[in-house]
Design a protein around this motif. Structure first.
Motif, PDB file in Angstrom:
ATOM      1  N   GLU B 408     -43.457   0.504   8.867  1.00  0.00           N
ATOM      2  CA  GLU B 408     -42.112   0.431   9.317  1.00  0.00           C
ATOM      3  C   GLU B 408     -41.569  -0.932   9.646  1.00  0.00           C
ATOM      4  O   GLU B 408     -42.191  -1.775  10.134  1.00  0.00           O
ATOM      5  N   PHE B 409     -40.424  -1.228   8.820  1.00  0.00           N
ATOM      6  CA  PHE B 409     -39.862  -2.691   8.780  1.00  0.00           C
ATOM      7  C   PHE B 409     -38.798  -2.451   9.643  1.00  0.00           C
ATOM      8  O   PHE B 409     -37.781  -1.511   9.513  1.00  0.00           O
ATOM      9  N   GLN B 410     -38.647  -3.520  10.493  1.00  0.00           N
ATOM     10  CA  GLN B 410     -37.409  -3.533  11.431  1.00  0.00           C
ATOM     11  C   GLN B 410     -36.639  -5.083  10.974  1.00  0.00           C
ATOM     12  O   GLN B 410     -37.498  -6.036  11.103  1.00  0.00           O
ATOM     13  N   ILE B 411     -35.392  -4.872  10.891  1.00  0.00           N
ATOM     14  CA  ILE B 411     -34.621  -6.038  10.572  1.00  0.00           C
ATOM     15  C   ILE B 411     -33.431  -6.177  11.741  1.00  0.00           C
ATOM     16  O   ILE B 411     -32.800  -5.374  11.846  1.00  0.00           O
ATOM     17  N   ASN B 412     -33.844  -7.168  12.596  1.00  0.00           N
ATOM     18  CA  ASN B 412     -33.004  -7.350  13.686  1.00  0.00           C
ATOM     19  C   ASN B 412     -31.935  -8.607  13.628  1.00  0.00           C
ATOM     20  O   ASN B 412     -32.238  -9.384  13.144  1.00  0.00           O
ATOM     21  N   ASP B 413     -30.580  -8.108  14.000  1.00  0.00           N
ATOM     22  CA  ASP B 413     -29.857  -9.387  13.988  1.00  0.00           C
ATOM     23  C   ASP B 413     -28.741  -9.594  15.243  1.00  0.00           C
ATOM     24  O   ASP B 413     -28.983  -8.611  16.194  1.00  0.00           O
ATOM     25  N   THR B 414     -28.581 -10.385  15.548  1.00  0.00           N
ATOM     26  CA  THR B 414     -27.535 -10.868  16.546  1.00  0.00           C
ATOM     27  C   THR B 414     -25.922 -10.787  16.178  1.00  0.00           C
ATOM     28  O   THR B 414     -25.281 -11.447  16.696  1.00  0.00           O
ATOM     29  N   GLY B 459     -41.135   6.920  -0.592  1.00  0.00           N
ATOM     30  CA  GLY B 459     -41.447   8.089   0.346  1.00  0.00           C
ATOM     31  C   GLY B 459     -41.088   7.648   1.886  1.00  0.00           C
ATOM     32  O   GLY B 459     -41.869   8.239   2.854  1.00  0.00           O
ATOM     33  N   GLY B 460     -40.159   7.027   2.077  1.00  0.00           N
ATOM     34  CA  GLY B 460     -39.704   6.700   3.388  1.00  0.00           C
ATOM     35  C   GLY B 460     -38.275   6.921   3.671  1.00  0.00           C
ATOM     36  O   GLY B 460     -37.669   7.827   3.047  1.00  0.00           O
ATOM     37  N   THR B 461     -37.903   6.516   4.954  1.00  0.00           N
ATOM     38  CA  THR B 461     -36.232   6.954   5.478  1.00  0.00           C
ATOM     39  C   THR B 461     -36.123   5.623   5.892  1.00  0.00           C
ATOM     40  O   THR B 461     -36.665   4.801   6.208  1.00  0.00           O
ATOM     41  N   ILE B 462     -34.500   5.400   5.984  1.00  0.00           N
ATOM     42  CA  ILE B 462     -33.810   4.210   6.399  1.00  0.00           C
ATOM     43  C   ILE B 462     -32.912   4.812   7.275  1.00  0.00           C
ATOM     44  O   ILE B 462     -32.097   5.685   7.221  1.00  0.00           O
ATOM     45  N   TRP B 463     -32.739   3.970   8.453  1.00  0.00           N
ATOM     46  CA  TRP B 463     -31.708   4.232   9.438  1.00  0.00           C
ATOM     47  C   TRP B 463     -31.583   3.015  10.250  1.00  0.00           C
ATOM     48  O   TRP B 463     -31.975   1.982  10.018  1.00  0.00           O
ATOM     49  N   ALA B 464     -30.257   3.023  10.993  1.00  0.00           N
ATOM     50  CA  ALA B 464     -29.857   1.873  11.537  1.00  0.00           C
ATOM     51  C   ALA B 464     -29.361   2.083  13.042  1.00  0.00           C
ATOM     52  O   ALA B 464     -29.005   3.184  13.355  1.00  0.00           O
ATOM     53  N   GLU B 465     -29.572   1.214  13.802  1.00  0.00           N
ATOM     54  CA  GLU B 465     -29.096   1.434  15.282  1.00  0.00           C
ATOM     55  C   GLU B 465     -28.249   0.110  15.445  1.00  0.00           C
ATOM     56  O   GLU B 465     -28.615  -0.819  14.934  1.00  0.00           O
ATOM     57  N   ARG B 473     -30.108  -3.102  14.177  1.00  0.00           N
ATOM     58  CA  ARG B 473     -31.234  -3.192  13.858  1.00  0.00           C
ATOM     59  C   ARG B 473     -31.389  -2.141  12.708  1.00  0.00           C
ATOM     60  O   ARG B 473     -30.931  -0.989  12.947  1.00  0.00           O
ATOM     61  N   PHE B 474     -31.809  -2.617  11.600  1.00  0.00           N
ATOM     62  CA  PHE B 474     -31.989  -1.724  10.490  1.00  0.00           C
ATOM     63  C   PHE B 474     -33.609  -1.389  10.414  1.00  0.00           C
ATOM     64  O   PHE B 474     -34.553  -2.289  10.351  1.00  0.00           O
ATOM     65  N   HIS B 475     -33.843  -0.054  10.301  1.00  0.00           N
ATOM     66  CA  HIS B 475     -35.377   0.345  10.294  1.00  0.00           C
ATOM     67  C   HIS B 475     -35.500   1.084   8.639  1.00  0.00           C
ATOM     68  O   HIS B 475     -34.793   1.681   8.301  1.00  0.00           O
ATOM     69  N   PHE B 476     -36.537   0.804   8.387  1.00  0.00           N
ATOM     70  CA  PHE B 476     -37.038   1.477   7.144  1.00  0.00           C
ATOM     71  C   PHE B 476     -38.643   1.696   6.775  1.00  0.00           C
ATOM     72  O   PHE B 476     -39.299   0.916   7.570  1.00  0.00           O
ATOM     73  N   THR B 477     -38.788   2.912   6.354  1.00  0.00           N
ATOM     74  CA  THR B 477     -40.387   3.132   6.251  1.00  0.00           C
ATOM     75  C   THR B 477     -40.785   3.271   4.995  1.00  0.00           C
ATOM     76  O   THR B 477     -40.025   3.750   3.897  1.00  0.00           O
ATOM     77  N   ILE B 478     -42.044   2.878   4.517  1.00  0.00           N
ATOM     78  CA  ILE B 478     -42.554   3.045   3.231  1.00  0.00           C
ATOM     79  C   ILE B 478     -43.962   3.802   3.466  1.00  0.00           C
ATOM     80  O   ILE B 478     -44.752   3.242   4.476  1.00  0.00           O
ATOM     81  N   LYS B 479     -44.470   4.380   2.205  1.00  0.00           N
ATOM     82  CA  LYS B 479     -45.615   4.925   2.416  1.00  0.00           C
ATOM     83  C   LYS B 479     -46.425   4.099   1.623  1.00  0.00           C
ATOM     84  O   LYS B 479     -46.066   3.756   0.208  1.00  0.00           O
ATOM     85  N   THR B 480     -47.660   3.607   1.808  1.00  0.00           N
ATOM     86  CA  THR B 480     -48.508   2.732   0.736  1.00  0.00           C
ATOM     87  C   THR B 480     -49.976   3.023   1.171  1.00  0.00           C
ATOM     88  O   THR B 480     -50.398   3.752   2.060  1.00  0.00           O
ATOM     89  N   ARG B 481     -50.863   2.141   0.475  1.00  0.00           N
ATOM     90  CA  ARG B 481     -51.982   2.209   0.874  1.00  0.00           C
ATOM     91  C   ARG B 481     -52.678   0.689   0.752  1.00  0.00           C
ATOM     92  O   ARG B 481     -51.908  -0.042  -0.009  1.00  0.00           O
ATOM     93  N   LYS B 482     -53.739   0.542   1.047  1.00  0.00           N
ATOM     94  CA  LYS B 482     -54.351  -0.852   1.081  1.00  0.00           C
ATOM     95  C   LYS B 482     -54.925  -1.071  -0.420  1.00  0.00           C
ATOM     96  O   LYS B 482     -55.266  -0.054  -1.059  1.00  0.00           O
ATOM     97  N   ALA B 483     -54.659  -2.254  -0.803  1.00  0.00           N
ATOM     98  CA  ALA B 483     -55.209  -2.543  -2.034  1.00  0.00           C
ATOM     99  C   ALA B 483     -56.009  -3.902  -2.005  1.00  0.00           C
ATOM    100  O   ALA B 483     -55.887  -4.464  -0.861  1.00  0.00           O
ATOM    101  N   VAL B 484     -56.553  -4.104  -3.177  1.00  0.00           N
ATOM    102  CA  VAL B 484     -57.396  -5.330  -3.153  1.00  0.00           C
ATOM    103  C   VAL B 484     -56.737  -6.426  -4.143  1.00  0.00           C
ATOM    104  O   VAL B 484     -56.057  -5.865  -5.145  1.00  0.00           O
ATOM    105  N   GLY B 485     -56.475  -7.464  -3.548  1.00  0.00           N
ATOM    106  CA  GLY B 485     -56.157  -8.546  -4.559  1.00  0.00           C
ATOM    107  C   GLY B 485     -56.997  -9.876  -4.504  1.00  0.00           C
ATOM    108  O   GLY B 485     -57.887 -10.113  -3.487  1.00  0.00           O
TER     109      GLY B 485
END
Lengths: 107, 778
Positions: B408-414, B459-465, B473-485
């Motif tokens: 989940e990503f959260q982007i907060n502002d004032t 594979g995620g959703t986005i919403w805002a409060e 505060r904007f939220h969004f989720t993504i589905k991912t997996r661990k990778a090797v780099g």
């Protein structure tokens, strides 16, 4: 000796590439004509200057093979060496369309 | 539309037909049942009346028979008494009262009989009876007055009268019996009538049943027929609607494909227009022309943003946007975005900070470009709409199953916040929180819609409060997996140089503090955090040992400097190195900072920069002298210079000026040595990039003239650009008075290094005979 060094193009700002290649297409035939005419008329110094100018364009765009021929022609012109000039000019003229095509495809 | 109008009409007709049929059924049933019920009521009434009459007649007959029996008995008794009296020689008038009593009884009974006299149509019979009764009852009275000789005659008369009366009563009884028979017949008739009416009713009901059956059958048939008809019509219409939908969808896709193609086609020449405009900006122009060209450039940039948005949007709509699944470094991705947006945030004095949960793997699988697009859009919006305060970005793991993660990503502002009623539609296309605000900020309004689509594709959703006046505060989720780099050095954990080092982190922004703490702990350091300078001072005062202290310049007032002064009174720069975390435009005096601090760490804080800073101070290098100010600003913004480009080849002119343009330098162009000299007479230049071979006058000659003809304070730095990559050429350049030499093809790094070398260290550029460094980019 490769026709085109793509790394050179990649170093340049992408926005100017189409314009550069278009300019290369517009200016090169004239320079090739200059080189051939000066070679025919025996004005080797003028041929050398024309070859230098084309070399500048070729180097900037990574047209390695053409730049190399221009360099040789420029050098021959500067020292007054007429050997193989026509062959080199013919080769230059022959690889120009391929180089232009490679440039167009690279963008 | 036509189809749907017809459909509505059909539905109305269908419903009306159904209602009509049901009404008919109900009406027929009602009428038939009403008739049956009336008949039943009538028959019941008739039968009741008849039975009641029969009952009354029967009761009367019983009473009559009873009265007649009593009368007969009385007649017989009286007759016997008369005879006894008349023929008994001992009879005296004393015996008369018994006869009197009997006569009275007879008279009373006669009256009772008359009261229930059954036959109205035989008055003669009644008169005869009344007469007989009168004679018989008077006999006893008559007897009283007669001498005994006549008594016998009177007894005989009495017997005759009694016989006559009995005959009369027999006749009455006969008549009455006939009447009783008539009553029986009436009852029988009534029973038969009831039977008949019941049978009739049963017949009527059977008939009704049959009719109802037929009626129902007909109605069912009609209903089935109507159903069949309507369902065929409905099917037809549904098919038509489906076809119309297909056509519309196809049209939409075609439109989206067209848009995608057109946007692409527009974008290519647009890039050309912008590129050429930037080059045009580098040519000498009047003030008016500069304004116009600036305007073209800004509009072009805006148009390109719009086209890019439209292209993305139409690609998504046309289903042509495919997401890559490649490993990428999430933290680096966020850091790049923050670097990119930092300049805009700095303009508004906004703090930017981010923290990624430590359990989130370094490399995750996904489409970095698209994730960056979402984040850039959301963070860019946050910066755009926030006038003061901070923007913080958090990434937290929502759930983890093996190597699969949901982040989940959260982007907060004032910022000013978004009203609740607008929050729901904010991710719809062409929607923005506030039209007034929107007018302040350019854009297509597609950014959030594109982000929503991209998030959903991941594979995620986005919403805002949001709370108006507090922030969003904007939220969004993504589905991912661990990778090797492939790990960059600073991505390794437990760096030997850092392991066990004690770091004091003085930071009042919790997000930044958390992020730096996570990084340092990851590298093996022991971290103490303090949120105020007094907190930090108290830790040092109690004798806690530290190897490095990181101090945020954003602590209130002069406390970053005061804290540093306190530390410097106790520890030297070598004993306890201090790093000031500051934005490029830090408010503190650079002189004082240099005295107290070992190093600047430029905001926004990224892992690589923090790593570099720590490694630098641990390596006992003082970057203040060798790396004066790390900055995300372009060289031209940090180090403004006037530059002349001397080059006759048009391609090389574009190449060199566009490279300089990327560094935010506007260049003037000269095509020959003579033009260079003319330009220098008009305007002083800090730097000239000089081609060696040019018509009229070559670069070497032009350089010699410049060095000879111009006063020392007007001497530019001259950097040769040549394709003749030979040692002799280089020497020739330097001999002619050039400062430096770069070979063709001209590369951005070579240009930047040459400018930094000659222009940062030499505030007063002087011609040199021998350079101490030559930059080549072969």
């Amino acid at each position: 000796m490769s026709l085109l060094v793509r790394e050179t193009l990649q170093q340049l700002p992408a926005v100017i590439l189409p314009r550069l290649i278009q300019m290369f297409g517009n200016t090169t035939p004239l320079m090739l004509t200059d080189i051939r005419q000066h070679a025919h008329s025996g004005n080797l110094l003028a041929m050398s200057q024309a070859a230098h100018k084309l070399k500048g364009s070729c180097i900037s765009l990574g047209a390695e093979h053409m730049a190399d021929i221009c360099k040789t022609l420029q050098h021959k012109g500067e020292i007054g060496d007429t050997s193989n000039i026509n062959t080199l000019i013919a080769e230059l003229e022959a690889i120009y369309p391929q180089t232009l095509q490679a440039l167009e495809q690279a963008t | 539309m036509h189809v749907f109008t017809n459909l509505k009409l059909m539905q109305i007709i269908d419903s009306a037909f159904l209602v009509a049929l049901l009404s008919i059924i109900a009406m027929l049933l009602w009428l038939n049942l009403t008739k049956v019920s009336t008949d039943v009521q009538h028959n019941m009434q008739v039968s009741n009346t008849s039975l009641q009459q029969s009952h009354a007649a029967f009761v009367q007959q019983l009473a009559l028979e009873n009265a007649i029996d009593q009368q007969r008995t009385t007649f017989d008794t009286l007759n016997d008494e008369f005879f006894k009296f008349a023929f008994d020689p001992n009879s005296t008038p004393d015996n008369l009262p018994l006869l009197h009593t009997l006569s009275q009884t007879l008279q009373q009974q006669g009256q009772a009989l008359l009261a229930i006299w059954p036959i109205a149509d035989r008055p003669d019979l009644k008169n005869d009876y009344e007469e007989a009764m009168g004679i018989m009852s008077n006999l006893s009275v008559e007897l009283e007055g007669l001498p005994p000789a006549h008594w016998r005659q009177l007894a005989i008369d009495a017997r005759d009268t009694a016989n006559q009366a009995k005959l009369l009563m027999a006749e009455i009884e006969k008549i009455d019996n006939e009447l009783g028979k008539q009553i029986g017949d009436t009852i029988l008739q009534s029973i038969q009538n009831t039977d008949a009416s019941a049978a009739q009713m049963a017949e009527q009901l059977a008939h009704l049943k049959q009719r109802a059956l037929w009626g129902t059958l007909i109605i069912i048939t009609l209903l089935i027929m109507s159903r069949l008809y309507f369902s065929t019509r409905f099917q037809h219409m549904t098919q038509m609607a489906r076809n119309a939908q297909q056509v519309a969808e196809e049209a939409l896709k075609t439109k989206a494909r067209f848009l995608a193609t057109m946007s692409h086609e527009i974008r290519t020449p647009m890039n050309g227009v912008i590129g050429m405009t930037r080059l045009l900006m580098n040519t000498p122009m009047s003030k008016k022309q500069t304004e116009f060209v600036d305007s073209i450039h800004l509009s072009g940039e805006h148009l390109l943003t719009v086209i890019n948005d439209v292209l993305d949007f139409s690609k998504i709509e046309a289903g042509k946007l495919d997401l890559k699944r490649e490993p990428f470094e999430l933290r680096a991705c966020i850091e790049e975005i923050l670097n990119l947006l930092n300049a805009k945030a700095l303009e508004k004095h906004l703090e930017l900070a981010y923290a990624v949960g430590p359990s989130i793997p370094l490399f995750i699988e996904g489409d970095m470009v698209r994730l960056r697009q979402i984040l850039t859009n959301l963070i860019g919006n946050a910066i755009k709409f926030t006038d003061r305060g901070e923007i913080t970005i958090f990434v937290i793991p929502r759930c983890q199953k093996g190597e699969d993660y949901e982040l989940e990503f959260q982007i907060n502002d004032t910022g000013p916040g978004i009203p609740t009623e607008r929050l729901e539609s904010i991710f719809e296309q062409f929607s923005r929180a506030d039209d007034n605000l929107a007018r302040r900020h350019e854009g297509t309004g597609l950014g959030l819609t594109i982000s929503r689509h991209l998030v959903e594709m991941m594979g995620g959703t986005i919403w805002a409060e949001s709370a108006v006046g507090v922030g969003s505060r904007f939220h969004f989720t993504i589905k991912t997996r661990k990778a090797v780099g492939k790990l960059k050095p600073f991505l390794h954990s437990n760096i030997p140089e850092i392991v066990g080092k004690r770091i004091l982190l003085v930071e009042n922004n919790p997000a930044s503090s958390q992020a730096m703490q996570d990084f340092c702990i990851g590298w093996g350091a022991v971290v103490d955090t303090a949120s105020t300078s007094s907190d930090a001072i108290s830790r040092i005062a109690v004798g806690k040992p530290y190897d490095i202290a990181l101090v945020d310049s954003n602590l209130p007032g002069d406390s970053p400097l005061e804290l540093a002064k306190y530390i410097r009174q106790r520890f030297s720069k070598q004993e306890l190195p201090l790093i000031l975390i500051a934005p490029p435009n830090d408010r503190h005096s650079k002189e004082t900072v240099r005295e107290l601090y070992n190093l600047y760490l430029t905001k926004p804080i990224t892992r690589s920069r923090l790593f570099d800073s720590l490694m630098t101070v641990l390596g006992e290098l003082n970057l203040i002298s060798s790396r004066p100010e790390q900055s995300t600003l372009k060289l031209g913004e940090r180090l403004p210079l006037s530059i002349l480009l001397a080059e006759d080849n048009p391609i090389n002119q574009i190449v060199a000026s566009s490279i300089l343009d990327e560094m935010s330098y506007k260049t003037d162009v000269a095509e020959s040595g003579l033009q260079v000299l003319q330009a220098l007479h008009k305007k002083a230049y800090d730097v000239i990039f000089m081609d060696m071979q040019m018509p009229d006058m070559d670069g070497l000659e032009a350089t010699r003239r410049i060095r000879a003809d111009f006063p020392p304070n007007q001497q530019p730095i001259i950097i040769a650009m040549t394709a003749n990559a030979m040692e002799g050429d280089r020497q020739e350049c330097l001999n002619a008075g050039m400062n430096d030499y770069i070979s063709k093809p001209v590369l951005p790094e070579a240009v930047e290094m040459a400018l930094q070398r000659w222009c940062i260290t030499n505030s007063q550029p002087q011609p040199r005979k021998e350079p101490d460094y030559v930059t080549t980019s072969a």
